[in-house]
Design a protein around this motif. Sequence first.
Motif, short mmCIF file in Angstrom:
data_model
loop_
_atom_site.label_atom_id
_atom_site.label_comp_id
_atom_site.label_asym_id
_atom_site.label_seq_id
_atom_site.Cartn_x
_atom_site.Cartn_y
_atom_site.Cartn_z
N PRO A 137 0.82 -1.21 0.00
CA PRO A 137 0.00 0.00 0.00
C PRO A 137 0.86 1.26 0.00
O PRO A 137 2.02 1.22 0.40
N CYS A 138 0.25 2.35 -0.42
CA CYS A 138 0.94 3.64 -0.35
C CYS A 138 1.32 3.88 1.12
O CYS A 138 2.48 4.13 1.43
N ALA A 139 0.32 3.75 2.00
CA ALA A 139 0.56 4.00 3.42
C ALA A 139 0.11 2.81 4.25
O ALA A 139 -0.87 2.13 3.90
N PHE B 249 8.08 -5.85 0.33
CA PHE B 249 6.81 -5.18 0.65
C PHE B 249 7.08 -3.70 0.89
O PHE B 249 8.01 -3.34 1.60
N ARG B 250 6.28 -2.84 0.30
CA ARG B 250 6.40 -1.40 0.53
C ARG B 250 5.24 -0.92 1.38
O ARG B 250 4.13 -1.46 1.32
N GLY B 251 5.47 0.15 2.15
CA GLY B 251 4.39 0.74 2.92
C GLY B 251 4.95 1.93 3.68
O GLY B 251 5.93 1.81 4.40
N PHE C 189 5.79 7.31 7.36
CA PHE C 189 6.04 8.76 7.37
C PHE C 189 5.67 9.22 5.96
O PHE C 189 6.35 8.86 4.99
N LYS C 190 4.60 9.95 5.83
CA LYS C 190 4.10 10.28 4.49
C LYS C 190 4.30 11.77 4.17
O LYS C 190 4.05 12.62 5.00
N ALA C 191 4.74 12.03 2.95
CA ALA C 191 4.89 13.42 2.48
C ALA C 191 3.69 13.73 1.58
O ALA C 191 3.72 13.44 0.40
N LEU D 60 15.60 1.86 2.70
CA LEU D 60 14.99 3.14 3.07
C LEU D 60 14.71 3.92 1.78
O LEU D 60 15.59 4.05 0.92
N GLN D 61 13.49 4.40 1.66
CA GLN D 61 13.09 5.13 0.45
C GLN D 61 13.20 6.64 0.67
O GLN D 61 12.89 7.14 1.75
N VAL D 62 13.66 7.33 -0.36
CA VAL D 62 13.62 8.80 -0.36
C VAL D 62 12.63 9.18 -1.45
O VAL D 62 12.78 8.77 -2.61
N GLY D 63 11.60 9.92 -1.09
CA GLY D 63 10.54 10.24 -2.04
C GLY D 63 10.92 11.38 -2.97
O GLY D 63 11.93 12.06 -2.78
N THR D 64 10.07 11.57 -3.95
CA THR D 64 10.32 12.58 -4.98
C THR D 64 10.53 13.97 -4.38
O THR D 64 11.33 14.76 -4.86
N ARG D 65 9.78 14.26 -3.31
CA ARG D 65 9.84 15.60 -2.71
C ARG D 65 11.11 15.82 -1.91
O ARG D 65 11.40 16.94 -1.52
N ASN D 66 11.82 14.77 -1.66
CA ASN D 66 13.05 14.87 -0.87
C ASN D 66 14.31 14.54 -1.66
O ASN D 66 15.38 14.44 -1.07
N LEU E 28 16.20 5.71 -4.06
CA LEU E 28 16.11 7.16 -4.28
C LEU E 28 15.22 7.45 -5.48
O LEU E 28 15.55 7.12 -6.62
N LYS E 29 14.07 8.07 -5.21
CA LYS E 29 13.16 8.39 -6.31
C LYS E 29 13.60 9.67 -7.02
O LYS E 29 14.21 10.55 -6.40
N ARG E 30 13.24 9.76 -8.27
CA ARG E 30 13.59 10.95 -9.04
C ARG E 30 12.67 12.11 -8.64
O ARG E 30 11.45 11.93 -8.53
N GLU F 135 12.61 5.75 -11.35
CA GLU F 135 11.86 6.73 -12.14
C GLU F 135 10.40 6.63 -11.71
O GLU F 135 9.83 5.53 -11.69
N ARG F 136 9.78 7.77 -11.37
CA ARG F 136 8.41 7.74 -10.86
C ARG F 136 7.53 8.80 -11.53
O ARG F 136 6.48 9.15 -11.03
N GLY F 137 7.98 9.28 -12.68
CA GLY F 137 7.15 10.25 -13.39
C GLY F 137 7.58 11.67 -13.08
O GLY F 137 7.99 11.99 -11.97
N SER G 257 2.85 3.40 -10.58
CA SER G 257 1.66 3.84 -9.84
C SER G 257 1.64 5.37 -9.76
O SER G 257 0.66 6.01 -10.17
N HIS G 258 2.73 5.96 -9.24
CA HIS G 258 2.80 7.42 -9.20
C HIS G 258 3.02 7.97 -10.61
O HIS G 258 2.59 9.08 -10.92
N GLY G 259 3.68 7.19 -11.45
CA GLY G 259 3.96 7.64 -12.82
C GLY G 259 2.71 7.88 -13.65
O GLY G 259 2.73 8.67 -14.60
N VAL H 223 5.18 -1.00 -7.02
CA VAL H 223 3.77 -0.93 -7.39
C VAL H 223 2.90 -0.80 -6.15
O VAL H 223 3.07 -1.56 -5.19
N GLU H 224 1.93 0.12 -6.20
CA GLU H 224 1.01 0.26 -5.07
C GLU H 224 -0.17 -0.69 -5.20
O GLU H 224 -0.79 -0.79 -6.26
N VAL H 225 -0.43 -1.38 -4.09
CA VAL H 225 -1.48 -2.40 -4.06
C VAL H 225 -2.31 -2.19 -2.81
O VAL H 225 -1.77 -1.90 -1.74
C1 PEP Z 1 5.28 6.72 -2.38
O1 PEP Z 1 6.03 5.87 -2.89
O2 PEP Z 1 4.30 6.44 -1.69
C2 PEP Z 1 5.52 8.14 -2.68
C3 PEP Z 1 5.10 9.10 -1.87
O3 PEP Z 1 6.16 8.32 -3.83
P1 PEP Z 1 6.71 9.67 -4.51
O4 PEP Z 1 7.71 10.21 -3.54
O5 PEP Z 1 7.30 9.17 -5.79
O6 PEP Z 1 5.53 10.58 -4.72
#
Ligand code: PEP
Length: 344
Positions: free
Chosen positions: A108-110, A132-134, A137-139, A188-194, A213-215, A243-245, A278-280, A304-306
């Motif tokens: 899931p996204c969150a 598994f992703r989830g 801490f959501k931006a 550890l994921q770094v989101g697009t906004r970071n 590291l997301k673009r 790459e996430r769009g 998913s975000h793309g 992929v978000e599920v």
């Molecule tokens: C996410 O993967 O849930 C997410 C917030 O992605 P992005 O940073 O690419 O928007």
Amino acid sequence: MIILMAHWATEKHIEDLREHIIDLGMAAHIIESGKRKLITVSVSGGPLFDKSFETWPGVEKVFPIIQPFMLASREFHQENTVVPVGLKKKNSTPVFLGGGEFHVIAGPCAIEDEKTALEIAFKVKEAGCSLFRGGVFKARTSPYSFQGLGKSGLKILKKVKKETGLFIVTEVLEIQEIEEAFEVADILQVGTRNMSNYRLLESLGSTKKPVLLKRGMSSTIKEYLMAAEYILKNGNPNVILCERGIRTFETYTRFTLDINAIPAIKQLSHLPMLVDPSHGTGIWRLVESVSLAATAAGADGLLVEVHSNPQMALSDGLQSLIPERLKSLVDKAKAIKKVLRVYE
Ligand code: PEP
Ligand code: MN
């Protein structure tokens, strides 16, 4: 350029050379690379190469590097980097990103609650995924939207990990969260906004934890690889790109997945490269097709978000697949990969 020191080089060899480079008016940074040390040499005027450094004691080789992202570039490191996940975990088979294996990270996204997270995680496993992703801490774009469960979500991730054996991918937004999520997270994921939060990247660079590291949604490929460089320069070689769009004039889709970036980055860099359809796209009906296109274009895996009940999801329900659709996506993407391998 990058100066690769011999394995027998002494601290004095390295220090003398570093001082000499600085005296010449150039910048020098010493980086640990396994048991070796490297010195990155740069000058504000652009790329440079001086083979005569190979005559210095303790120097093994000098690499001419044109790209400003020296450590991330294929000029420096021709073979694909393979990032191992879960290598030291007992009772689990590690996965390798970037080395020819193909992995779909799903979830899931969150993280919303324990029951939903576990339900989704078991389905993700059934679909043939190991990761598994989830987010806890959501931006979120709106400060009024669900911001994630925070630390209590980490406990749920711990439970998911224990019950399913899946590896865990979760996002951190700030430096303090690295420590909080460190134990449970395998990546550890770094989101697009970071992507451009350079202090966060440096802190992740001083660990050895794999970093996804997301673009940045408005970043060029060069800016993106420079962000990866921040992590590599601080000594963490385990960087996974995604790459996430990006933002374009198109508004029908949430973002425009930059398919060009996949082969371009695979040519420019040795780092593993995932794609987030998913975000793309922002639209679940497009997710499978775009996943398959990204796979054919050379992605090393997908993110992929599920969600088991997308209508009720607290974030990104519109782009979330139901678990039953995930299996078909994974099977088709793996089949594409298999066909492509025949021609390698
Ligand atoms: C996410 O993967 O849930 C997410 C917030 O992605 P992005 O940073 O690419 O928007
Ligand atoms: Mn999301």
